[in-house]
Enzyme design. Structure first.
Site, PDB file in Angstrom:
ATOM      1  N   PHE A 232      93.764 -63.996  25.215  1.00 28.08           N
ATOM      2  CA  PHE A 232      93.294 -63.170  24.112  1.00 28.08           C
ATOM      3  C   PHE A 232      93.763 -63.868  22.831  1.00 28.08           C
ATOM      4  O   PHE A 232      94.758 -64.584  22.847  1.00 28.08           O
ATOM      5  CB  PHE A 232      93.830 -61.729  24.217  1.00 28.08           C
ATOM      6  N   THR A 233      93.038 -63.656  21.722  1.00 27.72           N
ATOM      7  CA  THR A 233      93.331 -64.427  20.488  1.00 27.72           C
ATOM      8  C   THR A 233      94.805 -64.355  20.075  1.00 27.72           C
ATOM      9  O   THR A 233      95.437 -65.381  19.819  1.00 27.72           O
ATOM     10  CB  THR A 233      92.471 -63.905  19.317  1.00 27.72           C
TER      11      THR A 233
ATOM     12  N   TYR B 162     115.204 -40.835  13.657  1.00 24.21           N
ATOM     13  CA  TYR B 162     115.272 -42.307  13.654  1.00 24.21           C
ATOM     14  C   TYR B 162     115.760 -42.806  15.016  1.00 24.21           C
ATOM     15  O   TYR B 162     115.253 -43.788  15.556  1.00 24.21           O
ATOM     16  CB  TYR B 162     116.232 -42.801  12.557  1.00 24.21           C
TER      17      TYR B 162
ATOM     18  N   ASP C 295      98.855 -57.849  31.120  1.00 27.59           N
ATOM     19  CA  ASP C 295      98.410 -57.244  29.865  1.00 27.59           C
ATOM     20  C   ASP C 295      97.476 -56.104  30.257  1.00 27.59           C
ATOM     21  O   ASP C 295      96.339 -56.328  30.672  1.00 27.59           O
ATOM     22  CB  ASP C 295      97.686 -58.289  28.998  1.00 27.59           C
TER      23      ASP C 295
ATOM     24  N   PHE D  85      89.285 -65.891  12.135  1.00 30.09           N
ATOM     25  CA  PHE D  85      88.162 -64.953  12.209  1.00 30.09           C
ATOM     26  C   PHE D  85      88.405 -63.677  11.402  1.00 30.09           C
ATOM     27  O   PHE D  85      87.466 -63.018  10.988  1.00 30.09           O
ATOM     28  CB  PHE D  85      87.852 -64.596  13.671  1.00 30.09           C
TER      29      PHE D  85
ATOM     30  N   ARG E  38      82.824 -63.172  18.873  1.00 31.90           N
ATOM     31  CA  ARG E  38      83.822 -63.610  19.846  1.00 31.90           C
ATOM     32  C   ARG E  38      83.352 -64.950  20.401  1.00 31.90           C
ATOM     33  O   ARG E  38      82.853 -65.058  21.507  1.00 31.90           O
ATOM     34  CB  ARG E  38      84.003 -62.591  20.977  1.00 31.90           C
TER      35      ARG E  38
ATOM     36  N   LYS F 120      94.139 -49.042  22.564  1.00 31.34           N
ATOM     37  CA  LYS F 120      92.913 -49.008  23.363  1.00 31.34           C
ATOM     38  C   LYS F 120      92.989 -47.840  24.354  1.00 31.34           C
ATOM     39  O   LYS F 120      92.551 -46.747  24.084  1.00 31.34           O
ATOM     40  CB  LYS F 120      92.731 -50.354  24.048  1.00 31.34           C
TER      41      LYS F 120
HETATM   42  C1  LIG Z   1      93.686 -57.691  26.009  1.00 28.17           C
HETATM   43  C2  LIG Z   1      94.386 -57.538  24.706  1.00 28.17           C
HETATM   44  N1  LIG Z   1      95.657 -57.902  24.584  1.00 28.17           N
HETATM   45  C3  LIG Z   1      96.320 -57.781  23.420  1.00 28.17           C
HETATM   46  C4  LIG Z   1      95.699 -57.263  22.310  1.00 28.17           C
HETATM   47  C5  LIG Z   1      96.452 -57.171  21.011  1.00 28.17           C
HETATM   48  O1  LIG Z   1      96.716 -55.846  20.738  1.00 28.17           O
HETATM   49  P1  LIG Z   1      96.854 -55.265  19.251  1.00 28.17           P
HETATM   50  O2  LIG Z   1      95.529 -55.388  18.593  1.00 28.17           O
HETATM   51  O3  LIG Z   1      97.305 -53.857  19.442  1.00 28.17           O
HETATM   52  O4  LIG Z   1      97.892 -56.085  18.554  1.00 28.17           O
HETATM   53  C6  LIG Z   1      94.379 -56.863  22.386  1.00 28.17           C
HETATM   54  C7  LIG Z   1      93.709 -56.316  21.204  1.00 28.17           C
HETATM   55  O5  LIG Z   1      92.525 -56.129  21.122  1.00 28.17           O
HETATM   56  C8  LIG Z   1      93.695 -57.014  23.620  1.00 28.17           C
HETATM   57  O6  LIG Z   1      92.410 -56.661  23.766  1.00 28.17           O
END
Ligand SMILES: Cc1ncc(COP(=O)(O)O)c(C=O)c1O
Length: 480
Positions: free
Chosen positions: A131-132, A79, A222, A454, A388, A265
Site C-alpha cells: 500500500f502507498t 488523558y 494489515d 499523488f 491508483r 475503514k
Molecule cells: C490496506 C491499507 N493499509 C494502510 C492504510 C493506511 O491507513 P490510514 O489512511 O488510516 O493511514 C490504508 C489506507 O487506505 C490501507 O488501505
C-alpha cells in the site's frame, strides 16, 4: 447483504435506514471544468462543494451507526487510564482475539512504528501487494518492499476468486536470496487495496504461516479491510460457507503474529491500532507509542473515536456491515461488465476499479491514464474517484519515473453511504464517457512533491481535452 427479487435478479439491500443525511449538490459541467483545472487535474485537490458523489475513498467517510454516535457521547475523556480504552481493548479481544492492543492515530502511524521497530536499511519486506503509505515507511528506513503475488493478480479481467494471494514459491525464493535475518517480517494485506480490493484465501494465509514458522519469521496482517476479506472467504472458499464472518476473522487473526489496521475503514471511525498476543513483540513497540502518537490509553486518537471504534469493531463482523460495500461493488461491476466497460473482475472489496489502460488505450502510461480517467469522470459526472496507477508511485532512487503494474481509477464505495440510484447514475456517466473516450488525452506534472506525490501534485492536460469533453457533454446531455 443482497436479496433475490421474485424475478430471480439479485440486488444489494441496505440493512439499515438513514436517520441523518447530508445535502449534496451537482454543479454544472462548466463549474466542474473550472474546479478540476483549479485542482491541478488531481481529484484530491477538489473541494467538496464541487463534488456530487464523493467516491474518492472509504477512509474516514463511512456512515457511523447510532450506537457509535452514542459511544461518542459516553466516552471517558481522560488523558490516562480512560475506561473507554479498556472497553475498546475488550472489544479487540472479543472480535480479533488479541490480548495486547495500542491505538495509533491512523493506519500509517502503525506502519511507521512497525518499520521503525523492526526494519533496518537493506532489509526486504515481502508482501502480497504494497500500500502507498506502507511502502513509503519501509523505504524511508532504507528497506525495500517486495511484491510477491501470483501473476494472475495483475490481470484485471479474471475469474480467480483470490487474486490477493501471496505466491509461496516466490516467498521461499526471497527468503533464500536475502537470508531470513534480512526479512524483518512478512506482510499480508487483507483485500489488497492497490490491485482492486482483491482478497486472499484462508488456505493461502495458512501456507504463508507455515513458511514463516519454518524460518522463524514474523507474520504481519494489515487488516484495514479484514471484514471484506472475511466476507469474501465465506462466499468463495470451500469449507467456509457455513462459518460466520466473525469466526473467519478470528481464524485469520489467529494465524498472524502482529496485526494492525486503519480504523478509518472497517471500524468506520478515524484512528488505528496495533494488536498481538506476543508480549515480547508488543513490548518492543510500546515504548515508542508516547513518543510518536500519545499516551498508552489513547495513542493519538480522541477518546470519542476510541469509544466509537470499540462499537465499530463489534459491528464490522456483522454480515450486514461486512457485506455492505461488497454487495454494492458486485452490482456496480456487474452493470459495467454488461456494456463491456473495462473494469477489474472479479469484484472485490473497497471499490469498483476501472482499468484505465484498456479504457484509454491511446494514453501512454507515462501520461498517467488513470489520472486522466479520474479527471474525465469528474468532468462528466461530478463523481470524485482516485488515481491508483503511476501517479500513485513515487520516482525511484535515481529520480526515474516508476511505472505502476496496473493503472486503475478507483471508485470507492464507502460503507452505508450511497444507494443503488447513485450507482445507476455512475454507471450511466461511465458509459457516456467510454463512448467519448477518444476525446480524453494525457496529463503532465506541473508541480511534483518528492514523496506520496499523488496527494498534493498538480498536473495539466496535454492539449485542451478537458474543454472538448465538457463541450461534448453540454451538446449531448446539457449542464448536468
Ligand atoms: C490496506 C491499507 N493499509 C494502510 C492504510 C493506511 O491507513 P490510514 O489512511 O488510516 O493511514 C490504508 C489506507 O487506505 C490501507 O488501505
Amino acid at each position: 447483504m443482497s436479496i433475490k427479487l421474485s424475478s430471480g435478479r439479485e440486488i444489494p439491500i441496505e440493512m439499515h435506514k438513514a436517520r441523518m443525511v447530508q445535502r449534496i449538490s451537482l454543479v454544472p459541467v462548466e463549474e466542474r471544468l473550472r474546479a478540476i483545472a483549479e485542482a491541478g487535474y488531481n481529484t484530491f485537490l477538489l473541494k467538496t462543494k464541487d463534488i456530487f458523489l464523493d467516491m474518492l475513498t472509504d477512509s474516514g467517510v463511512n456512515a457511523m451507526s447510532d450506537n457509535q454516535f452514542a459511544a461518542f457521547m459516553n466516552a471517558d475523556d481522560a488523558y490516562a487510564g480512560s475506561m473507554t480504552f479498556y472497553d475498546f481493548a475488550k472489544a479487540v479481544e472479543d472480535v480479533l482475539g488479541y490480548k495486547h492492543v495500542m491505538n495509533v492515530h491512523q493506519g500509517r502511524a502503525a506502519e511507521h512504528l512497525l518499520a521503525k521497530v523492526f526494519a533496518k536499511p537493506g532489509d526486504a519486506i515481502p508482501t502480497n501487494y504494497h500500500f502507498t503509505t506502507t511502502k513509503a515507511h519501509i523505504e524511508l528506513i532504507g528497506a525495500s518492499c517486495l511484491e510477491i503475488y501470483y501473476d494472475e493478480a495483475l490481470k484485471t479481467e479474471s475469474s480467480n476468486p483470490f487474486k490477493g494471494n501471496m505466491d509461496p514459491e516466490k516467498l521461499r525464493k526471497v527468503i533464500e536470496k536475502y537470508g531470513k535475518e534480512k526479512v524483518p517480517f512478512v506482510r499480508m494485506e487483507a483485500t489488497t487495496n492497490l490491485i482492486g480490493g482483491q482478497p486472499f484465501s484462508m488456505a493461502n494465509l495458512k501456507e504463508i504461516r507455515k513458511i514463516c514458522d519454518k524460518h522463524g519469521l514474523i507474520l504481519v496482517l494489515d487488516g484495514s479491510l479484514i471484514s471484506e476479506n472475511g466476507y469474501l472467504i465465506k462466499q468463495r472458499e470451500k469449507g467456509y460457507e457455513n462459518k460466520s464472518v466473525a469466526e473467519i476473522v478470528r481464524e485469520m487473526c489467529g494465524l498472524v503474529d502482529l496485526y494492525y489496521m486503519s480504523g478509518r475503514k472497517n471500524t468506520s471511525v478515524r484512528g488505528g491500532l496495533i494488536a498481538t498476543n506476543n508480549k515480547e513483540l508488543f513490548d518492543k513497540i510500546r515504548p515508542w507509542l508516547p513518543v510518536y502518537e500519545g499516551f498508552y490509553t489513547y495513542g493519538g486518537m480522541s477518546m470519542r473515536e476510541v469509544g466509537a471504534m470499540a462499537v465499530g469493531m463489534r459491528e464490522m463482523v456483522d454480515p450486514a456491515v461486512a457485506g455492505s460495500s461488497v454487495e454494492q461493488i458486485k452490482y456496480f461491476v456487474g452493470k459495467l461488465v454488461e456494456t463491456g466497460i473495462p473494469v477489474v473482475t472479479p469484484p472485490g472489496g473497497l471499490a469498483c476499479h476501472l482499468d484505465a489502460m484498456r479504457f484509454l488505450p491511446n494514453v501512454p502510461q507515462s501520461q498517467y491514464p488513470a489520472g486522466s480517467l479520474a479527471a474525465a469522470l469528474y468532468i462528466s459526472s461530478g463523481i470524485r474517484s482516485m488515481e491508483r496507477g503511476t501517479v500513485s508511485m513515487d520516482r525511484d532512487k535515481e529520480g526515474k519515473e516508476a511505472l505502476a503494474d496496473i493503472e486503475l481509477t478507483r471508485i470507492a464505495l464507502p460503507r452505508r453511504v450511497y444507494t443503488i440510484s447513485h450507482i445507476e447514475y455512475a454507471v450511466d456517466r461511465i458509459n457516456w464517457l467510454y463512448k467519448h473516450r477518444e476525446l480524453v488525452k494525457g496529463l503532465r506534472f506541473v508541480f511534483e512533491p518528492p514523496v506520496l506525490r499523488f496527494f498534493d501534485g498538480r498536473l495539466e492536460p496535454i492539449g485542451n481535452w478537458g474543454r472538448e469533453l465538457a463541450d461534448a457533454f453540454k451538446r449531448e446531455i446539457g449542464d448536468h
